[in-house]
Design an enzyme around this catalytic site. Structure first.
Site, short mmCIF file in Angstrom:
data_model
loop_
_atom_site.label_atom_id
_atom_site.label_comp_id
_atom_site.label_asym_id
_atom_site.label_seq_id
_atom_site.Cartn_x
_atom_site.Cartn_y
_atom_site.Cartn_z
N TYR A 157 0.77 -1.23 0.00
CA TYR A 157 0.00 0.00 0.00
C TYR A 157 0.81 1.29 0.00
O TYR A 157 0.26 2.37 -0.17
CB TYR A 157 -0.97 -0.01 1.19
CG TYR A 157 -2.04 -1.07 1.00
CD1 TYR A 157 -3.14 -0.83 0.19
CD2 TYR A 157 -1.93 -2.33 1.61
CE1 TYR A 157 -4.10 -1.80 -0.01
CE2 TYR A 157 -2.88 -3.31 1.41
CZ TYR A 157 -3.97 -3.04 0.60
OH TYR A 157 -4.92 -4.01 0.39
N PHE A 194 -10.72 -4.43 11.98
CA PHE A 194 -11.69 -4.22 10.90
C PHE A 194 -11.15 -4.80 9.61
O PHE A 194 -10.00 -5.15 9.54
CB PHE A 194 -12.04 -2.74 10.73
CG PHE A 194 -10.91 -1.84 10.29
CD1 PHE A 194 -10.70 -1.58 8.94
CD2 PHE A 194 -10.05 -1.25 11.21
CE1 PHE A 194 -9.67 -0.75 8.50
CE2 PHE A 194 -9.03 -0.40 10.79
CZ PHE A 194 -8.84 -0.16 9.45
#
Length: 411
Positions: free
Chosen positions: A123, A411
């Site tokens: 990322y 999450f």
């Protein structure tokens, strides 16, 4: 092949989520897990790549509120559920999803995007920088003892059924959130995740257990954990697996950890996610026997540089011009003047030719944003350049945090 990238339809979820499960090894989650993630998925923030009728890529985001330095809660998009099918790799599909997603986040007004990475190398090219670290502990409780603060013995501990005390535990969590950057306020529906306990995932351990810490009838802390029994020729070698420990004061925190380290028939406590400045490190008698390992946790990306830097406070007065590079989101490129102090900040684009004081990419800005990674260490790695003598020290002090940022909310 041209894959169609579109927002997730109401009837698409099973195929979309199945594509994600296959990308992460192909094991199907327990029904209660799937039901929860189905309920939590925000369809209008989720994207699917479709090759005909086949879903070949997934990406989503959750609407979170994250604590930033200064204690404010700021809207942040929690990027999640990102995958590309193995049959469709190296075709630019991930880049196309990241492009669409960041454009959508900007249109929505999200100043920040955050994620946890299955592989951290992925990322950075999209502007995400490692902003928090987590500490894994494996404590040899046959050799380690705790020295606890005054008042610990006055804290009452009692067992409780996790699902029956969620409200009380969530009230403690909510009071802790503003005190540490990187923590996420629990949004409605997410209170189910900390107590989710599918039997197939226990790996021989007990069902999830809970112990509450109380004073004068008020819940002031809690611990979620499980115990995995084990024996060998030496005797009992059970392991306490800690899922969460939160408390409102040092005595309650110490009481909970003393309890966890002293459960009968166990010889080890494993805690996979603790803050790097955990007070526990100053309670144990032998930190070397705590098996400490750190790893990256939350990755942060400013979607709108000006709004992101204005959303937090600064530990000391600062007035610097930042020359920001951001090839993936060119609207952030250029010079920004940041002025701020512990009460607030302003960050505006510089168009008057004023010289820059520091040069860095948006990735480094994301790393430094929560105060857990210093601009000075990034400069020593050649990732930040000082253009005005003294500017680095000024900005480094201002961006810092007295409390290490940490993400305990999965999450």
């Amino acid at each position: 092949m041209t894959a169609e990238l579109r927002e997730l339809g109401q009837s698409d979820w099973d195929r979309w989520y199945g594509t994600l499960e296959r990308a992460f090894g192909g094991l199907h989650e327990a029904p209660e897990e799937r039901e929860l993630w189905d309920a939590l998925t925000e369809r209008d923030r989720s994207l699917g790549l479709w090759d005909g009728e086949e879903c070949v890529g997934t990406a989503g985001a959750f609407s979170f509120r994250m604590t930033v330095p200064g204690g404010a809660l700021v809207d942040a998009a929690g990027v999640t559920m990102v995958s590309v099918s193995a049959t469709h790799r190296r075709r630019g599909l991930l880049t196309s999803m990241m492009r669409r997603q960041l454009d959508d986040l900007r249109e929505r007004g999200d100043a920040l995007a955050v994620l946890t990475a299955s592989e951290p190398a992925i990322y950075g090219r999209f502007g995400y920088g490692v902003a928090t670290w987590s500490l894994r502990a494996s404590i040899d409780t046959t050799r380690v003892r705790l020295t606890v603060p005054a008042g610990t013995d006055e804290v009452r501990l009692r067992y409780a059924v996790p699902a029956e005390v969620t409200e009380a535990c969530e009230a403690v969590y909510a009071r802790v959130v503003p005190g540490r950057p990187g923590m996420l306020a629990r949004q409605p529906g997410w209170e189910r995740l900390p107590v989710l306990d599918p039997e197939r995932d226990r790996d021989g351990a007990s069902p999830l257990q809970c112990v509450l810490a109380e004073r004068a009838g008020e819940v002031i802390g809690y611990a979620y954990f499980a115990v995995k029994p084990d024996w060998d020729a030496r005797g009992p070698q059970g392991v306490v697996r800690v899922r969460a420990v939160e408390a409102l004061d040092p005595a309650a925190y110490a009481a909970l950890w003393r309890f966890l380290c002293d459960i009968d028939l166990t010889s080890r406590v494993e805690a996979p996610n603790r803050p790097v400045d955990d007070p526990l490190l100053h309670l144990v008698s032998d930190v070397r026997r705590c098996g400490l390992v750190t790893r990256d946790s939350l990755h942060v990306r400013p979607v709108e540089v000006g709004a992101a830097l204005e959303a937090r406070a600064y530990r000391a007065p600062v007035d610097v011009v930042l020359d920001v590079a951001d090839a993936f989101c060119p609207w952030n490129e250029g010079r920004w003047r940041l002025t701020g102090d512990p009460k607030g900040a302003s960050c505006k684009r510089v168009d008057d030719g004023a010289p820059a004081d520091l040069a860095l990419s948006v990735r480094e800005l994301g790393s430094a944003y929560l105060g857990g990674v210093s601009l000075a260490e990034l400069a020593r790695a050649g990732r930040v350049r000082e253009l005005r003598p003294g500017a680095l020290a000024e900005a480094d002090l201002a961006f810092g945090s007295g409390v290490a940022p940490w993400l305990p909310h999965p999450f």
